[in-house]
Design an enzyme around this catalytic site. Structure first.
Site, PDB file in Angstrom:
ATOM      1  N   ASP A   1      -6.086   8.657  -0.325  1.00 24.48           N
ATOM      2  CA  ASP A   1      -5.809   7.479   0.597  1.00 24.48           C
ATOM      3  C   ASP A   1      -4.642   8.007   1.532  1.00 24.48           C
ATOM      4  O   ASP A   1      -3.724   8.737   0.928  1.00 24.48           O
ATOM      5  CB  ASP A   1      -5.198   6.330  -0.338  1.00 24.48           C
ATOM      6  CG  ASP A   1      -6.550   5.604  -0.895  1.00 24.48           C
ATOM      7  OD1 ASP A   1      -7.503   5.863  -0.350  1.00 24.48           O
ATOM      8  OD2 ASP A   1      -6.290   4.809  -1.700  1.00 24.48           O
TER       9      ASP A   1
ATOM     10  N   GLU B   1       1.103  -1.256  -0.010  1.00 23.01           N
ATOM     11  CA  GLU B   1      -0.005   0.067   0.027  1.00 23.01           C
ATOM     12  C   GLU B   1       0.706   1.097  -0.046  1.00 23.01           C
ATOM     13  O   GLU B   1       0.372   2.141  -0.531  1.00 23.01           O
ATOM     14  CB  GLU B   1      -0.860   0.035   1.222  1.00 23.01           C
ATOM     15  CG  GLU B   1      -2.084  -1.127   1.209  1.00 23.01           C
ATOM     16  CD  GLU B   1      -3.156  -0.763   0.183  1.00 23.01           C
ATOM     17  OE1 GLU B   1      -3.309   0.514  -0.544  1.00 23.01           O
ATOM     18  OE2 GLU B   1      -3.540  -1.519  -0.612  1.00 23.01           O
TER      19      GLU B   1
END
EC number: 3.2.1.17
Length: 148
Positions: free
Chosen positions: A71, A54
């Site tokens: 994000d 991620e």
């Protein structure tokens, strides 16, 4: 003009200094201490693998998505559902400012990640985990890190 260049260079160094990229083993110790090993049925290796894919363990990672949401942090937690930034119409299920997810103190990010695992379909929330970690041997992720 020279002073503008020097100023820009100083600013860029201060931005880099605020960013923290953890090593895998340092993160393993932090995650283990925070109770992530086997949290939601996911071994520590799952958390390390997910965080790597991620954000590459970068606490200040931010990615703006096509829908306008962002994000944030080491777990790439989305602003539309999980945290609060300057935009309106956010759910903020973690009851946290998005800016708290991009600091070297991982407490808020870990608490929010736990909430995501508990309230959604486990780690399926994270595409990086689904593509790279799901149904794989996770023991390699903590090997050599002095965590049990």
């Amino acid at each position: 003009m020279k002073s503008v260049g020097v100023f820009a260079l100083i600013i860029s160094f201060s931005i880099v200094a605020e960013s923290k990229i953890y090593t895998r083993c340092k993160l393993a110790k932090i995650f283990a201490k925070a109770g992530l090993d086997n949290y939601g049925g996911f071994a520590l290796g799952n958390w390390l693998c997910m965080a790597y894919y991620e954000s590459h363990y970068n606490t200040t990672a931010e990615n703006v998505l096509e829908d306008g949401s962002t994000d944030y942090g080491i777990f790439q937690i989305n602003s539309f559902t999980w945290c609060r930034n300057a935009r309106k119409h956010q759910k903020n299920h973690c009851h946290v400012a998005c800016s708290a997810l991009i600091t070297d103190d991982l407490t808020d990010a870990i608490l929010c990640a736990k909430k995501i695992v508990k309230e959604t379909q486990g780690m399926n929330y994270w595409q990086g985990w689904k593509k790279n970690c799901e149904n794989k041997d996770m023991s390699e992720w903590k090997r050599g890190c002095e965590v049990s």
